[in-house]
Motif scaffolding. Structure first.
Motif: not given
Length: 88
Positions: A58-77
């Motif tokens: 996403y972009f906020d007023r000052s620049g881009f941000a990036l979030w990361l989520k890693r699952l250990e024992d399951s999967k994202f639907p």
């Protein structure tokens, strides 16, 4: 930190993405493949082939941000490419 409610739109990129890509590579996907405005008040959501990792750009007023989520024992639907037949 922003809340999900601070964004007007959420966009899922349904195709798997090589999550070695960072802000620059994911920005190209948003602009060229998805045809969306990077600086809108939106979250752009990507997932890897195995659906164990997700990145949110996403972009906020000052620049881009990036979030990361890693699952250990399951999967994202994740919706299938043809959303009319998708099951999450």
């Amino acid at each position: 930190m922003k809340s999900i409610f601070d964004f007007k739109n959420l966009y899922l990129h349904r195709d798997a993405v090589d999550l070695r890509k960072s802000i620059g590579g994911l920005s190209v996907i948003v602009k060229e493949e998805m045809g969306l405005d990077l600086q809108s008040s939106s979250l752009f959501i990507f997932c890897n082939q195995r659906r164990t990792r997700m990145k949110i750009l996403y972009f906020d007023r000052s620049g881009f941000a990036l979030w990361l989520k890693r699952l250990e024992d399951s999967k994202f639907p994740w919706p299938k490419k043809d959303f009319r037949d998708a099951t999450i």
